[in-house]
Design a protein around this motif. Sequence first.
Motif: not given
Length: 120
Positions: A5-12, A53-57, A103-110
Amino acid sequence: MNATGALGRYGEDLAARLLTEAGMTVLARNWRCGRTGEIDIVARDGDMVVVCEVKTRRAGQFEHPMAAITPTKAERLRRLAECWLEKSGGPPPGGVRIDLVGIVLPRRGAPRLEHARGVA
């Protein structure tokens, strides 16, 4: 709120900022229509309403977020858009568009954001 849920909220939050920076006005977030479901973001782009629609991974996990719009998901988003229009006074002059922000969240970086317009 759990980690998903926190990941999804951050992506939104990131997606709302991206849409605002692109000149759109966010009208609603996490808008629900009964049992049909939820629209992550409803925005106005000129005289058009955008259902987004927002998808964060996280990088390396599962499918790429841009692969998330299946035919079933697209149909659900169309029904949600109809519900929004019904409850908000009808279609705007510019019509309705369904977008996806992946949205893709890398291990490091933006985070890497991708905005696809008119996906369904």
